[in-house]
Design a protein around this motif. Structure first.
Motif, PDB file in Angstrom:
ATOM      1  N   GLY A  70       0.797  -1.221   0.000  1.00 43.43           N
ATOM      2  CA  GLY A  70       0.000   0.000   0.000  1.00 43.43           C
ATOM      3  C   GLY A  70       0.827   1.266   0.000  1.00 43.43           C
ATOM      4  O   GLY A  70       0.263   2.364  -0.102  1.00 43.43           O
TER       5      GLY A  70
ATOM      6  N   ASN B  23      -1.776   4.160   1.051  1.00 40.63           N
ATOM      7  CA  ASN B  23      -2.785   3.134   1.297  1.00 40.63           C
ATOM      8  C   ASN B  23      -2.324   2.058   2.276  1.00 40.63           C
ATOM      9  O   ASN B  23      -2.922   0.978   2.338  1.00 40.63           O
ATOM     10  CB  ASN B  23      -3.185   2.474  -0.031  1.00 40.63           C
ATOM     11  CG  ASN B  23      -4.072   3.372  -0.875  1.00 40.63           C
ATOM     12  OD1 ASN B  23      -5.176   3.725  -0.480  1.00 40.63           O
ATOM     13  ND2 ASN B  23      -3.574   3.757  -2.050  1.00 40.63           N
TER      14      ASN B  23
ATOM     15  N   THR C  31      -4.987   0.897   4.951  1.00 45.35           N
ATOM     16  CA  THR C  31      -6.115   0.226   4.304  1.00 45.35           C
ATOM     17  C   THR C  31      -5.695  -1.156   3.804  1.00 45.35           C
ATOM     18  O   THR C  31      -6.423  -2.145   3.971  1.00 45.35           O
ATOM     19  CB  THR C  31      -6.653   1.062   3.141  1.00 45.35           C
ATOM     20  OG1 THR C  31      -6.936   2.382   3.598  1.00 45.35           O
ATOM     21  CG2 THR C  31      -7.918   0.462   2.562  1.00 45.35           C
TER      22      THR C  31
ATOM     23  N   TRP D 270      -9.968   3.524  -0.365  1.00 44.06           N
ATOM     24  CA  TRP D 270      -8.783   3.350  -1.202  1.00 44.06           C
ATOM     25  C   TRP D 270      -8.487   4.670  -1.908  1.00 44.06           C
ATOM     26  O   TRP D 270      -9.382   5.295  -2.458  1.00 44.06           O
ATOM     27  CB  TRP D 270      -9.007   2.244  -2.230  1.00 44.06           C
ATOM     28  CG  TRP D 270      -9.195   0.888  -1.614  1.00 44.06           C
ATOM     29  CD1 TRP D 270     -10.371   0.257  -1.386  1.00 44.06           C
ATOM     30  CD2 TRP D 270      -8.165   0.017  -1.155  1.00 44.06           C
ATOM     31  NE1 TRP D 270     -10.152  -0.968  -0.802  1.00 44.06           N
ATOM     32  CE2 TRP D 270      -8.788  -1.150  -0.650  1.00 44.06           C
ATOM     33  CE3 TRP D 270      -6.771   0.095  -1.108  1.00 44.06           C
ATOM     34  CZ2 TRP D 270      -8.082  -2.217  -0.115  1.00 44.06           C
ATOM     35  CZ3 TRP D 270      -6.063  -0.979  -0.577  1.00 44.06           C
ATOM     36  CH2 TRP D 270      -6.714  -2.114  -0.088  1.00 44.06           C
TER      37      TRP D 270
ATOM     38  N   PRO E 154      -3.914   1.187  -5.984  1.00 43.77           N
ATOM     39  CA  PRO E 154      -4.162  -0.008  -5.179  1.00 43.77           C
ATOM     40  C   PRO E 154      -4.654  -1.202  -5.989  1.00 43.77           C
ATOM     41  O   PRO E 154      -4.350  -2.351  -5.629  1.00 43.77           O
ATOM     42  CB  PRO E 154      -5.222   0.460  -4.169  1.00 43.77           C
ATOM     43  CG  PRO E 154      -5.786   1.718  -4.724  1.00 43.77           C
ATOM     44  CD  PRO E 154      -4.698   2.344  -5.530  1.00 43.77           C
TER      45      PRO E 154
END
Length: 425
Positions: A188, A192, A195, A262, A273
């Motif tokens: 990520g 990200n 997440t 995202w 992502p």
């Protein structure tokens, strides 16, 4: 007036005139051992050895900037301070007593401290430079700088071990899951990371392995659980993934992520992502037991070979996200991204496993891998380079991250070897 932290530093390293020391009552003081710095509750230095007049004492030392702090802090009512053998103050050496009523000898340090040290401390702690010691850094020897980097590289791995150990407890000791979760986080990148990590916690590796030889099912499962498949789409491939995911949900009781966003904005397409998840799926399609593979690796080259073995669907050769066709591009992980995964996941996981299991040779291996991997290129490393502090290996660049975050930004100069060299010179 000085900060109490500085007073502790002055006492710990004897940065005061030690000739002809006398208590406020006129008794000669001789310091054999200043004591051990206590970072917990109770007196500041423990198990010191001091002579006051003709008496020889072993006990604790309490330090205050203002002698009246003994009373303000209620030490005269606290039995934990009955073993204090010397009250050291910067100024205002008043007479104080233990809870049992006995008087404590007092030493005033203010007149014994070199004013140049105080000026240097103020100059370092109250400037607005990127790092507090910026003006003094060119005068620090390479030996001290390198020793600091070696120590902070280990501190960095210890920090990562703390985070990895928490994941290990959450997964009931499943190292394969631990690696998958933290590898997901690294995929990520910074934007990200959290997440991706939450996504990694959601995935059942046992179910994933059932479809190792069916990459389409793996994609449907993971993209679906990540919540990255639109419920209605004009893209035929995305629609087929959605249909497959609906079937897998019924068979395995899968649940998609909710409440996590995202991010695609302001990043290169290769870091989208969707594309990174496709690469992660390809990696686990080729190596479903990646942690076992990691333990079998004896050098960095073998780890990088693991990352070169991917099985990614052709759809992603012309897409970075669903429904938006792009120019044809490589599906392989870039050299820099492999280095990123090595430094931020594989080496910390190996180090943490070795520490958890008491395997010194694997801890040494992890440190060697870090020391033989090229240094990272980021804003912090470049900023230190501009100030004459270079990172040669990844161990150095990781150490500089710790130095900036945990020491320079917090102005913990008295806990840093460079700060010690500046104030003790």
């Amino acid at each position: 007036m000085v900060a109490e932290e500085l007073l502790h530093f002055i006492w710990q390293f004897r940065l005061f005139n030690q000739l002809e020391l006398y208590s406020t009552d006129g008794e000669e003081i001789n310091i054999q051992f200043v004591g051990e710095l206590n970072r917990d509750a109770g007196p500041d230095f423990l198990y010191a050895r001091v002579s006051v007049g003709t008496e020889h004492w072993t006990g604790h030392i309490e330090l205050h900037v203002d002698g009246a702090d003994w009373l303000r802090h209620q030490h005269h009512k606290d039995a934990a301070y009955n073993n204090v053998i010397l009250h050291v103050v910067y100024e205002n050496g008043i007479t104080v007593f233990r809870k049992d009523g006995t008087q404590i000898p007092c030493l005033v340090l203010g007149r014994l401290v070199d004013r140049k040290l105080l000026v240097r401390y103020r100059d370092v702690m109250h400037n607005l430079h990127w790092i507090p010691c910026e003006r003094h850094l060119p005068n620090i020897s390479s030996l001290i700088k390198n020793q600091l980097l070696d120590r902070l590289a280990v501190e960095r791995l210890e920090e990562q071990y703390t985070r990895i150990h928490a994941t290990l407890e959450d997964t009931q000791g499943d190292w394969e899951r631990v690696l998958f979760i933290h590898l997901s986080r690294s995929f990520g990148m910074k934007v990200n990371a959290e997440t991706f990590m939450q996504f990694g916690r959601l995935v059942d590796l046992g179910v994933l392995r059932k479809y190792q030889k069916e990459p389409f099912k793996m994609e449907a499962m993971l993209f679906g659980q990540a919540g990255l498949i639109a419920r209605s789409s004009a893209d035929a491939y995305e629609r087929s993934l959605q249909q497959e995911y609906n079937y897998l949900c019924r068979v395995h009781g899968l649940k998609a992520m909710v409440g996590f966003e995202w991010k695609f904005m302001r990043m290169r397409p290769a870091n989208f992502p969707t594309f990174r998840l496709a690469q992660l799926i390809g990696l686990y399609g080729a190596n479903p037991y990646l942690f076992q593979c990691l333990l079998a690796c004896e050098n960095v080259s073998e780890v990088l070979l693991l990352l070169a073995d991917e099985k990614i669907g052709n759809y992603w050769e012309e897409h970075y996200r669903f429904g938006k066709k792009s120019d044809r591009h490589t599906l392989q992980l870039s050299k820099d991204f492999k280095q990123h995964l090595l430094i931020n996941t594989f080496i910390p996981i190996l180090f943490s496993f070795a520490k958890e299991m008491g395997l010194d040779h694997l801890q040494t291996r992890a440190l060697e891998w870090l020391a033989t991997t090229k240094a990272e290129d980021n804003a912090i490393v470049r900023a230190f380079h501009a100030r004459g502090y270079d990172a040669v290996a990844a161990s150095d660049s990781q150490a500089l991250l710790v130095l900036k975050k945990n020491y320079c930004s917090k102005k913990r100069c008295l806990s840093c070897m460079i700060g010690h060299a500046i104030f003790k010179s």
